[in-house]
Design an enzyme around this catalytic site. Sequence first.
Site, PDB file in Angstrom:
ATOM      1  N   GLY A 100       9.168   2.770 -16.165  1.00 36.52           N
ATOM      2  CA  GLY A 100      10.235   2.426 -17.095  1.00 36.52           C
ATOM      3  C   GLY A 100      11.442   1.783 -16.444  1.00 36.52           C
ATOM      4  O   GLY A 100      12.354   1.350 -17.145  1.00 36.52           O
ATOM      5  N   CYS A 101      11.473   1.694 -15.132  1.00 36.74           N
ATOM      6  CA  CYS A 101      12.617   1.098 -14.431  1.00 36.74           C
ATOM      7  C   CYS A 101      12.582  -0.426 -14.585  1.00 36.74           C
ATOM      8  O   CYS A 101      11.616  -1.081 -14.191  1.00 36.74           O
ATOM      9  CB  CYS A 101      12.577   1.472 -12.951  1.00 36.74           C
ATOM     10  SG  CYS A 101      13.829   0.645 -11.957  1.00 36.74           S
ATOM     11  N   ALA A 102      13.643  -0.985 -15.155  1.00 33.99           N
ATOM     12  CA  ALA A 102      13.710  -2.434 -15.372  1.00 33.99           C
ATOM     13  C   ALA A 102      13.720  -3.200 -14.052  1.00 33.99           C
ATOM     14  O   ALA A 102      13.135  -4.276 -13.948  1.00 33.99           O
ATOM     15  CB  ALA A 102      14.939  -2.784 -16.200  1.00 33.99           C
TER      16      ALA A 102
END
Length: 144
Positions: A11-13
């Site tokens: 989920g880390c952009a």
Amino acid sequence: MVTVVFWEKPGCAGNARQKALLRASGHALEVRDLTAEPWTAERLRPFFGDRPVTEWFNPAAPRVKSGEIDPAGATPDAALALMVADPLLIRRPLMQVGTRREAGFDQAAVDAWIGLAPTERPVTDQCPKDDPSHAIACRAAGEA
């Protein structure tokens, strides 16, 4: 090109942009969840090479940002014990190609190591939410 084992925080952009750049550069990725990996100090230590202990830590980790953990005061053994217990403290991504391991995403260093396609904007290992210009671009791209 090469296959990169890529440990990320799902989920880390920032990790998403790093993976996109690696794929656009022709590399295959074997993506793994940094937070679910059964880390030991012995497995984790090689990713940091000869970097100072302060550079082993993710500066955006909540426990670092709050001051609960001071990377400048950590010994190598203490840092590894903290990271094994709380993988969010690890500077990410962790990457491995063959036997070489690296922590963080310095675009110039990764380019020199395995080669990267040119980009208009640099891709780093910093959380875009910590940089207002990146945060604005992320919101516009729907990555917030």
